[in-house]
Design a protein around this motif. Structure first.
Motif, PDB file in Angstrom:
ATOM      1  N   MET A   1      -6.246  -4.956   1.718  1.00 39.81           N
ATOM      2  CA  MET A   1      -5.739  -6.105   2.441  1.00 39.81           C
ATOM      3  C   MET A   1      -5.319  -7.189   1.448  1.00 39.81           C
ATOM      4  N   MET A   2      -4.153  -7.754   1.654  1.00 46.59           N
ATOM      5  CA  MET A   2      -3.709  -8.837   0.787  1.00 46.59           C
ATOM      6  C   MET A   2      -4.312 -10.152   1.256  1.00 46.59           C
ATOM      7  N   THR A   3      -4.912 -10.844   0.323  1.00 41.83           N
ATOM      8  CA  THR A   3      -5.546 -12.129   0.584  1.00 41.83           C
ATOM      9  C   THR A   3      -4.813 -13.203  -0.203  1.00 41.83           C
ATOM     10  N   LYS A   4      -4.704 -14.394   0.384  1.00 39.70           N
ATOM     11  CA  LYS A   4      -4.080 -15.518  -0.311  1.00 39.70           C
ATOM     12  C   LYS A   4      -5.171 -16.517  -0.698  1.00 39.70           C
ATOM     13  N   ALA A   5      -4.986 -17.157  -1.845  1.00 43.76           N
ATOM     14  CA  ALA A   5      -5.929 -18.179  -2.283  1.00 43.76           C
ATOM     15  C   ALA A   5      -5.178 -19.292  -3.000  1.00 43.76           C
ATOM     16  N   THR A  29      -5.867  -6.765 -12.383  1.00 44.00           N
ATOM     17  CA  THR A  29      -5.706  -5.689 -11.405  1.00 44.00           C
ATOM     18  C   THR A  29      -5.773  -6.255  -9.989  1.00 44.00           C
ATOM     19  N   GLY A  30      -4.817  -5.858  -9.165  1.00 40.88           N
ATOM     20  CA  GLY A  30      -4.825  -6.254  -7.761  1.00 40.88           C
ATOM     21  C   GLY A  30      -4.045  -7.512  -7.446  1.00 40.88           C
ATOM     22  N   VAL A  31      -3.598  -8.248  -8.474  1.00 37.83           N
ATOM     23  CA  VAL A  31      -2.856  -9.492  -8.226  1.00 37.83           C
ATOM     24  C   VAL A  31      -1.397  -9.154  -7.924  1.00 37.83           C
ATOM     25  N   ALA A  32      -0.936  -9.582  -6.749  1.00 38.28           N
ATOM     26  CA  ALA A  32       0.437  -9.299  -6.327  1.00 38.28           C
ATOM     27  C   ALA A  32       1.385 -10.418  -6.736  1.00 38.28           C
ATOM     28  N   SER A  33       0.918 -11.670  -6.630  1.00 31.23           N
ATOM     29  CA  SER A  33       1.781 -12.789  -7.033  1.00 31.23           C
ATOM     30  C   SER A  33       0.935 -13.971  -7.483  1.00 31.23           C
TER      31      SER A  33
END
Length: 79
Positions: A1-5, A29-33
């Motif tokens: 699941m993509m989470t925003k922070a 690892t796991g960072v999309a943007s």
């Protein structure tokens, strides 16, 4: 699941600080943007919460010598 922070940092003093933080987080690892807002001293992130956590990403920023004042995490809505 993509989470925003969104991380609120202590005041960033130079554009090279922004670049350093952006590169370090983008390599995790796991960072999309990653988007570092220099004038607001904020970092907007989108990441896969099965591969990393907001706290782990904050630790990367802290490890670079910057202070993370707060983190707001927006969990994705589950359909």
């Amino acid at each position: 699941m993509m989470t925003k922070a969104i991380m609120q940092l202590d005041t960033l003093t130079c554009p090279s600080c922004m670049t350093k933080i952006q590169k370090a987080l983008a390599n995790q690892t796991g960072v999309a943007s990653v988007k570092v807002l220099f004038n607001a001293s904020k970092v907007k992130l989108q990441f896969d919460d099965t591969q990393t956590t907001a706290d782990q990403l904050a630790a990367v920023v802290t490890g670079l010598g910057y202070t993370v004042k707060s983190i707001k995490v927006k969990q994705p809505k589950v359909a």
